[in-house]
Design a protein around this motif. Structure first.
Motif, PDB file in Angstrom:
ATOM      1  N   CYS A   3     -39.705   4.233  27.501  1.00  0.00           N
ATOM      2  CA  CYS A   3     -41.116   3.879  27.642  1.00  0.00           C
ATOM      3  C   CYS A   3     -41.543   3.093  26.405  1.00  0.00           C
ATOM      4  O   CYS A   3     -40.727   2.789  25.535  1.00  0.00           O
ATOM      5  CB  CYS A   3     -41.983   5.126  27.821  1.00  0.00           C
ATOM      6  SG  CYS A   3     -42.044   6.174  26.354  1.00  0.00           S
ATOM      7  N   ARG A   4     -42.832   2.797  26.303  1.00  0.00           N
ATOM      8  CA  ARG A   4     -43.313   2.014  25.168  1.00  0.00           C
ATOM      9  C   ARG A   4     -43.147   2.772  23.853  1.00  0.00           C
ATOM     10  O   ARG A   4     -42.806   2.195  22.834  1.00  0.00           O
ATOM     11  CB  ARG A   4     -44.792   1.684  25.381  1.00  0.00           C
ATOM     12  CG  ARG A   4     -45.018   0.215  25.667  1.00  0.00           C
ATOM     13  CD  ARG A   4     -46.482  -0.024  25.843  1.00  0.00           C
ATOM     14  NE  ARG A   4     -47.262   0.713  24.837  1.00  0.00           N
ATOM     15  CZ  ARG A   4     -48.518   0.461  24.540  1.00  0.00           C
ATOM     16  NH1 ARG A   4     -49.149  -0.484  25.168  1.00  0.00           N
ATOM     17  NH2 ARG A   4     -49.155   1.165  23.625  1.00  0.00           N
ATOM     18  N   VAL A   5     -43.419   4.092  23.909  1.00  0.00           N
ATOM     19  CA  VAL A   5     -43.375   4.877  22.672  1.00  0.00           C
ATOM     20  C   VAL A   5     -41.981   4.853  22.053  1.00  0.00           C
ATOM     21  O   VAL A   5     -41.817   4.669  20.852  1.00  0.00           O
ATOM     22  CB  VAL A   5     -43.839   6.333  22.930  1.00  0.00           C
ATOM     23  CG1 VAL A   5     -43.796   7.147  21.647  1.00  0.00           C
ATOM     24  CG2 VAL A   5     -45.251   6.353  23.513  1.00  0.00           C
ATOM     25  N   CYS A   6     -40.943   5.019  22.914  1.00  0.00           N
ATOM     26  CA  CYS A   6     -39.585   5.041  22.375  1.00  0.00           C
ATOM     27  C   CYS A   6     -38.938   3.667  22.426  1.00  0.00           C
ATOM     28  O   CYS A   6     -37.726   3.539  22.232  1.00  0.00           O
ATOM     29  CB  CYS A   6     -38.739   6.081  23.112  1.00  0.00           C
ATOM     30  SG  CYS A   6     -38.558   5.758  24.873  1.00  0.00           S
ATOM     31  N   LYS A   7     -39.732   2.686  22.702  1.00  0.00           N
ATOM     32  CA  LYS A   7     -39.261   1.296  22.780  1.00  0.00           C
ATOM     33  C   LYS A   7     -38.055   1.179  23.708  1.00  0.00           C
ATOM     34  O   LYS A   7     -37.051   0.542  23.378  1.00  0.00           O
ATOM     35  CB  LYS A   7     -38.907   0.752  21.387  1.00  0.00           C
ATOM     36  CG  LYS A   7     -40.093   0.818  20.416  1.00  0.00           C
ATOM     37  CD  LYS A   7     -39.895  -0.114  19.234  1.00  0.00           C
ATOM     38  CE  LYS A   7     -40.970   0.008  18.183  1.00  0.00           C
ATOM     39  NZ  LYS A   7     -40.670   0.915  17.066  1.00  0.00           N
ATOM     40  N   MET A   8     -38.168   1.856  24.843  1.00  0.00           N
ATOM     41  CA  MET A   8     -37.160   1.800  25.911  1.00  0.00           C
ATOM     42  C   MET A   8     -35.799   2.392  25.516  1.00  0.00           C
ATOM     43  O   MET A   8     -34.832   2.258  26.255  1.00  0.00           O
ATOM     44  CB  MET A   8     -36.949   0.349  26.416  1.00  0.00           C
ATOM     45  CG  MET A   8     -38.207  -0.338  26.926  1.00  0.00           C
ATOM     46  SD  MET A   8     -39.155   0.677  28.097  1.00  0.00           S
ATOM     47  CE  MET A   8     -38.070   0.649  29.524  1.00  0.00           C
ATOM     48  N   SER A   9     -35.732   3.058  24.337  1.00  0.00           N
ATOM     49  CA  SER A   9     -34.424   3.565  23.915  1.00  0.00           C
ATOM     50  C   SER A   9     -34.200   5.013  24.354  1.00  0.00           C
ATOM     51  O   SER A   9     -33.071   5.500  24.343  1.00  0.00           O
ATOM     52  CB  SER A   9     -34.319   3.497  22.391  1.00  0.00           C
ATOM     53  OG  SER A   9     -35.150   4.492  21.822  1.00  0.00           O
TER      54      SER A   9
END
Ligand code: PHE
Length: 364
Positions: free
Chosen positions: A295-301
């Motif tokens: 997601c945005r928070v984990c920058k897709m990682s």
């Protein structure tokens, strides 16, 4: 003409009557000019002062001077006069304070029909909420809480944490030094602490192992403010030193703490890193609490980097007088501001420091 005590000549009943009448008349008149504390005190002194008050004067001038046979009669009159004078002094005092208290009551009157003054209750700041939550997770594992100064010496912030003088590792933390200290030795120079780690040293200097402590606090770096940076931010440090503490204790402790904070679904992993005061060192990542596939928070990682950690470098034990052959330990440090921002879905950490009640009220 103010009243003055006359001399008696014959001590006859008529003369006494006249003298007493005059005196009481003067008493009456003078009592009428009492208007406040000061005039009352003057009045009282003039009439009853032991030294040369009017009562003393008639005692000396009338009674003591009276010829033997008249003493009884004169004594009775003088006593009557004394009682009267004392009564007037008392009454005037009472009426004075009576008038005063009425005035005061009027001045202090409260209109109980008016609406009251509302005092808004304060609430805990979101950073403090997160700090308290983490502290309580570690308290439950038997950790104590300690604090240290925000203005720190180079010695505690760097040197005793194994940052050699001029070592490039110091550049990892853009330090705000206090000006005008060029004459001091490097280790004595004051700075705004760049991390809570100096309190590791301060705590170990004062306590013998076993040590288990968390240290929350404010730290400072010369960073320009933006959505993820602030020149003032918050950290919580952890330190455990004992016999036989191993890297797996570090892993287990942090994994448990992260599960307590974010839920049992959370996983943790370590990535090699470097800090001068831990060896080996690691970055700790947690699976994103907000998504399962990016997601945005984990920058897709799917992972979020939350902490620095490692085994306490034995060099530190030398600075605090612990025996490195006998003890071992781990330490970790976690930033609170980004964590709070993540937890509450705040997209700009500056909001935490603006003091805007409309923002803060949402956490009350
Ligand atoms: N003090 C380090 C920092 O601010 C974090 C850290 C603390 C790393 C304790 C390891 C052990 O970056």
């Amino acid at each position: 003409m103010p009243y003055s005590v006359p001399k008696l000549e014959t001590y006859s009943a008529e003369e006494l009557d006249k003298a007493v009448a005059e005196l009481l008349n003067a008493l009456q008149q003078e009592s009428q000019s009492i208007s406040d504390e000061t005039t009352w005190t003057d009045f009282r002194n003039r009439w009853t002062a032991r030294k040369n008050g009017i009562l003393t004067q008639i005692n000396d001038g009338w009674l003591k001077a009276a010829p033997g046979p008249q003493k009884r009669e004169v004594g009775q009159r003088v006593n009557q006069v004394r009682q009267r004078v004392e009564a007037v002094v008392e009454e005037t005092k009472e009426s004075l304070s009576g008038a005063g208290s009425e005035k005061r009551l009027k001045a202090e009157a409260v209109d109980i029909t008016l609406p009251g003054t509302q005092r808004q209750l304060g609430a805990t700041h979101p950073i403090t909420l997160v700090m308290d939550e983490i502290v309580s997770v570690f308290k439950a594992m038997g950790y104590s809480v300690a604090e240290g100064p925000e203005i720190e010496t180079d010695y505690y912030n760097f040197e005793a944490l194994n940052f050699p003088l001029n070592h490039p590792a110091r550049d990892m933390q853009d330090t705000i030094f206090i000006a005008g200290q060029e004459k001091k030795q490097q280790r004595d120079r004051l700075l705004l602490r760049t991390h809570t780690s100096p309190v590791q040293i301060r705590y170990m200097e004062k306590h013998q192992p076993p040590v288990r402590v968390v240290i929350p606090g404010r730290v400072y770096r010369n960073d320009a403010p933006d959505a993820t940076h602030s020149p003032m931010f918050h950290q919580i440090e952890g330190l455990a030193v004992d016999t036989n503490i191993t890297f797996s204790d570090l892993k287990g402790t942090l994994d448990h703490a992260m599960k307590m904070l974010f839920g049992s679904r959370i996983k943790t992993k370590l990535r090699p890193s470097f800090f001068p005061f831990t060896e080996p060192s690691a970055e700790v990542l947690v699976t994103c609490p907000f998504c399962t596939k990016g997601c945005r928070v984990c920058k897709m990682s799917g992972w979020i980097e939350l902490l620095g950690a490692g085994m306490v470098d034995p060099a530190l034990y030398g600075y605090v007088g612990y025996d490195p052959a006998k003890v071992s330990g781990f330490a970790f440090g976690m930033g609170l501001d980004r964590l709070a921002a993540m937890k509450y879905g705040v997209d700009d950490i500056q909001l935490f420091f603006h003091g805007d009640v409309r923002f803060l009220r949402q956490f009350a």
